[in-house]
Design a protein around this motif. Structure first.
Motif, PDB file in Angstrom:
ATOM      1  N   GLU A   1     -22.554  73.815  -0.696  1.00  0.00           N
ATOM      2  CA  GLU A   1     -23.171  74.381  -1.892  1.00  0.00           C
ATOM      3  C   GLU A   1     -22.713  73.644  -3.146  1.00  0.00           C
ATOM      4  OE1 GLU A   1     -25.577  76.584  -1.949  1.00  0.00           O
ATOM      5  OE2 GLU A   1     -25.532  76.681   0.238  1.00  0.00           O
ATOM      6  N   ASN A   2     -21.489  73.145  -3.122  1.00  0.00           N
ATOM      7  CA  ASN A   2     -20.941  72.419  -4.262  1.00  0.00           C
ATOM      8  C   ASN A   2     -20.905  70.929  -3.939  1.00  0.00           C
ATOM      9  OD1 ASN A   2     -19.735  74.704  -6.135  1.00  0.00           O
ATOM     10  ND2 ASN A   2     -19.202  75.247  -4.026  1.00  0.00           N
ATOM     11  N   ALA A   3     -21.500  70.118  -4.801  1.00  0.00           N
ATOM     12  CA  ALA A   3     -21.523  68.679  -4.571  1.00  0.00           C
ATOM     13  C   ALA A   3     -20.116  68.105  -4.692  1.00  0.00           C
ATOM     14  CB  ALA A   3     -22.454  68.012  -5.571  1.00  0.00           C
ATOM     15  N   ASN A   4     -19.729  67.305  -3.718  1.00  0.00           N
ATOM     16  CA  ASN A   4     -18.428  66.649  -3.743  1.00  0.00           C
ATOM     17  C   ASN A   4     -18.540  65.360  -4.572  1.00  0.00           C
ATOM     18  OD1 ASN A   4     -16.310  64.750  -2.846  1.00  0.00           O
ATOM     19  ND2 ASN A   4     -15.733  66.413  -1.486  1.00  0.00           N
TER      20      ASN A   4
ATOM     21  N   GLU B   1     -14.569  73.508   4.588  1.00  0.00           N
ATOM     22  CA  GLU B   1     -15.115  72.349   3.879  1.00  0.00           C
ATOM     23  C   GLU B   1     -15.772  72.769   2.572  1.00  0.00           C
ATOM     24  OE1 GLU B   1     -17.480  68.229   4.615  1.00  0.00           O
ATOM     25  OE2 GLU B   1     -17.764  69.827   6.075  1.00  0.00           O
ATOM     26  N   GLU B   2     -16.429  73.925   2.571  1.00  0.00           N
ATOM     27  CA  GLU B   2     -17.047  74.426   1.344  1.00  0.00           C
ATOM     28  C   GLU B   2     -15.980  74.654   0.276  1.00  0.00           C
ATOM     29  OE1 GLU B   2     -20.002  74.721  -0.815  1.00  0.00           O
ATOM     30  OE2 GLU B   2     -20.690  75.098   1.232  1.00  0.00           O
ATOM     31  N   ALA B   3     -14.842  75.206   0.690  1.00  0.00           N
ATOM     32  CA  ALA B   3     -13.752  75.433  -0.260  1.00  0.00           C
ATOM     33  C   ALA B   3     -13.214  74.113  -0.799  1.00  0.00           C
ATOM     34  CB  ALA B   3     -12.630  76.220   0.416  1.00  0.00           C
ATOM     35  N   GLU B   4     -13.073  73.122   0.089  1.00  0.00           N
ATOM     36  CA  GLU B   4     -12.593  71.806  -0.356  1.00  0.00           C
ATOM     37  C   GLU B   4     -13.574  71.175  -1.344  1.00  0.00           C
ATOM     38  OE1 GLU B   4     -10.125  70.577   3.710  1.00  0.00           O
ATOM     39  OE2 GLU B   4     -12.163  69.863   3.383  1.00  0.00           O
ATOM     40  N   SER B   5     -14.876  71.294  -1.066  1.00  0.00           N
ATOM     41  CA  SER B   5     -15.880  70.732  -1.963  1.00  0.00           C
ATOM     42  C   SER B   5     -15.884  71.452  -3.307  1.00  0.00           C
ATOM     43  CB  SER B   5     -17.269  70.817  -1.326  1.00  0.00           C
ATOM     44  OG  SER B   5     -17.357  69.986  -0.194  1.00  0.00           O
ATOM     45  N   ALA B   6     -15.692  72.767  -3.270  1.00  0.00           N
ATOM     46  CA  ALA B   6     -15.654  73.532  -4.515  1.00  0.00           C
ATOM     47  C   ALA B   6     -14.479  73.107  -5.382  1.00  0.00           C
ATOM     48  CB  ALA B   6     -15.575  75.027  -4.204  1.00  0.00           C
ATOM     49  N   MET B   7     -13.322  72.894  -4.760  1.00  0.00           N
ATOM     50  CA  MET B   7     -12.155  72.438  -5.525  1.00  0.00           C
ATOM     51  C   MET B   7     -12.371  71.031  -6.066  1.00  0.00           C
ATOM     52  SD  MET B   7     -10.054  74.921  -5.721  1.00  0.00           S
ATOM     53  CE  MET B   7     -11.581  75.850  -5.938  1.00  0.00           C
ATOM     54  N   ALA B   8     -13.003  70.169  -5.270  1.00  0.00           N
ATOM     55  CA  ALA B   8     -13.290  68.816  -5.740  1.00  0.00           C
ATOM     56  C   ALA B   8     -14.257  68.854  -6.914  1.00  0.00           C
ATOM     57  CB  ALA B   8     -13.862  67.976  -4.605  1.00  0.00           C
ATOM     58  N   ALA B   9     -15.238  69.765  -6.849  1.00  0.00           N
ATOM     59  CA  ALA B   9     -16.196  69.896  -7.946  1.00  0.00           C
ATOM     60  C   ALA B   9     -15.514  70.400  -9.208  1.00  0.00           C
ATOM     61  CB  ALA B   9     -17.331  70.831  -7.543  1.00  0.00           C
ATOM     62  N   VAL B  10     -14.545  71.311  -9.053  1.00  0.00           N
ATOM     63  CA  VAL B  10     -13.803  71.819 -10.213  1.00  0.00           C
ATOM     64  C   VAL B  10     -13.003  70.685 -10.864  1.00  0.00           C
ATOM     65  CG1 VAL B  10     -11.902  73.318 -10.924  1.00  0.00           C
ATOM     66  CG2 VAL B  10     -13.682  74.203  -9.433  1.00  0.00           C
ATOM     67  N   ARG B  11     -12.353  69.856 -10.016  1.00  0.00           N
ATOM     68  CA  ARG B  11     -11.608  68.722 -10.563  1.00  0.00           C
ATOM     69  C   ARG B  11     -12.551  67.728 -11.235  1.00  0.00           C
ATOM     70  NH1 ARG B  11      -9.103  69.063  -5.472  1.00  0.00           N
ATOM     71  NH2 ARG B  11     -10.257  67.217  -4.768  1.00  0.00           N
ATOM     72  N   GLY B  12     -13.729  67.546 -10.622  1.00  0.00           N
ATOM     73  CA  GLY B  12     -14.738  66.679 -11.207  1.00  0.00           C
ATOM     74  C   GLY B  12     -14.419  65.205 -11.168  1.00  0.00           C
ATOM     75  N   THR B  13     -13.482  64.808 -10.339  1.00  0.00           N
ATOM     76  CA  THR B  13     -13.095  63.401 -10.266  1.00  0.00           C
ATOM     77  C   THR B  13     -13.324  62.870  -8.857  1.00  0.00           C
ATOM     78  OG1 THR B  13     -10.809  64.033  -9.761  1.00  0.00           O
ATOM     79  CG2 THR B  13     -11.365  63.623 -12.070  1.00  0.00           C
ATOM     80  N   VAL B  14     -13.617  61.586  -8.780  1.00  0.00           N
ATOM     81  CA  VAL B  14     -13.791  60.929  -7.491  1.00  0.00           C
ATOM     82  C   VAL B  14     -12.428  60.775  -6.837  1.00  0.00           C
ATOM     83  CG1 VAL B  14     -14.496  58.773  -6.382  1.00  0.00           C
ATOM     84  CG2 VAL B  14     -15.878  59.750  -8.224  1.00  0.00           C
ATOM     85  N   GLY B  15     -12.371  61.071  -5.533  1.00  0.00           N
ATOM     86  CA  GLY B  15     -11.108  61.066  -4.818  1.00  0.00           C
ATOM     87  C   GLY B  15     -10.616  59.679  -4.463  1.00  0.00           C
ATOM     88  N   ALA B  16      -9.610  59.640  -3.572  1.00  0.00           N
ATOM     89  CA  ALA B  16      -8.945  58.385  -3.225  1.00  0.00           C
ATOM     90  C   ALA B  16      -9.498  57.749  -1.958  1.00  0.00           C
ATOM     91  CB  ALA B  16      -7.440  58.607  -3.074  1.00  0.00           C
ATOM     92  N   THR B  17     -10.123  58.547  -1.075  1.00  0.00           N
ATOM     93  CA  THR B  17     -10.590  58.001   0.195  1.00  0.00           C
ATOM     94  C   THR B  17     -11.946  58.587   0.558  1.00  0.00           C
ATOM     95  OG1 THR B  17      -9.504  59.738   1.511  1.00  0.00           O
ATOM     96  CG2 THR B  17      -8.235  57.722   1.081  1.00  0.00           C
TER      97      THR B  17
END
Length: 302
Positions: free
Chosen positions: A277-280, A77-93
């Motif tokens: 650690e990374n905000a989603n 989950e930390e890895a998923e949040s880190a990638m979401a933070a890098v993208r910096g965009t709100v997801g679809a669901t």
């Protein structure tokens, strides 16, 4: 290499207490879950579960593996949040669990605002009084709009971040023609016909302990967790109800809602997410919308 999905199934079975209950929450058949757990047992070469009456329990090996599974799943989950933070965009669901008493004044306005700001985001919302923080810890929901009564113990699980939204007191609700708008001492309600939630609920426990602190044990006339039913009974003059302020529509006719004067019963409404650690960006947007709706709804108190 261990399969992450099978580790999650083991965690879910351990939390739910049975393969059938775990399968239901995972939207799978019991046979499919059993098959995957059998494969996991073959991978590690030792039994992970044992019968325990009508349920199942972890073996010693199962408990050891679950400790590692918790760390592995948290890292994923930390890895998923880190990638979401890098993208910096709100997801679809996103998934939200919320209390019924918060729907009108917080949840509905928040979801409406989210739909305007992030039209690509679909929020699936579960309205329930039951074990929201456990569902959050299990990963079945992304955000919880929950409550904690100030005079009851804090039972927030480890690994959960809590963002306070507002303090929400219980108000004394009666028919509009009963009394004036002055605050009411809680001990005065000892002689009232009360409509209260069941003592098995958080609100029911809060009311019970609040009354006991005021010097009496309530003997309710009506027991229901349905706030609409409590308000109807109060409006009709059949009962006095203790209802959270946020759950009362200020435009509701025929009722009088006043504060408790001496022993206030107050809950903290909060938004909770799993700690990373990374905000989603997606869960951050949901929490921000809840916070704004809570602040604006608070100004429209009855």
């Amino acid at each position: 290499m261990l399969d992450v999905r099978r580790l999650y199934m083991l965690k879910t079975v351990a939390a739910r207490g049975s393969i059938t209950a775990a399968a239901h929450s995972l939207a799978l058949t019991a046979g499919a879950v059993s098959q995957q757990l059998a494969a996991l047992r073959s991978e590690v070469g030792v039994d992970l579960l044992r019968p325990d009456g009508r349920t199942v329990a972890l073996t010693d090996a199962g408990r050891v593996l679950l400790e590692h599974a918790d760390r592995i799943l948290s890292a994923v989950e930390e890895a998923e949040s880190a990638m979401a933070a890098v993208r910096g965009t709100v997801g679809a669901t996103a998934t939200l669990a919320a209390l019924p008493s918060t729907v009108t004044r917080i949840v509905a306005p928040a979801l409406t605002a989210l739909g305007s700001r992030h039209p690509q985001l679909t929020v699936t919302c579960s309205i329930t009084d039951r074990a929201q923080l456990r569902e959050l810890a299990l990963g079945t929901v992304d955000v919880v709009l929950g409550q904690r009564y100030h005079h009851l113990p804090d039972t927030t699980p480890r690994g959960i971040d809590v963002s306070p939204l507002l303090d929400d007191p219980l108000l004394v609700v009666t028919a509009a023609d009963r009394g004036d708008d002055r605050p009411v001492a809680l001990r005065e309600l000892a002689t009232h016909p009360l409509a209260v939630p069941p003592p098995t609920t958080e609100c029911g426990q809060a009311v019970l302990q609040g009354c006991q602190q005021a010097g009496f044990t309530p003997a309710p006339r009506f027991i229901t967790a349905d706030i609409a039913a409590q308000l109807t009974l109060a409006r009709s003059g059949l009962a006095t109800a203790l209802v959270p302020r946020t759950a009362i529509d200020p435009t509701t006719p025929g009722i009088r809602a006043v504060p408790i004067a001496d022993h206030p019963v107050q809950r903290l409404l909060f938004a909770a997410t799993r700690h990373t650690e990374n905000a989603n960006p997606t869960t951050t947007a949901v929490v921000a919308a809840l916070r704004t709706a809570a602040r604006e709804g608070h100004t429209a108190s009855p």
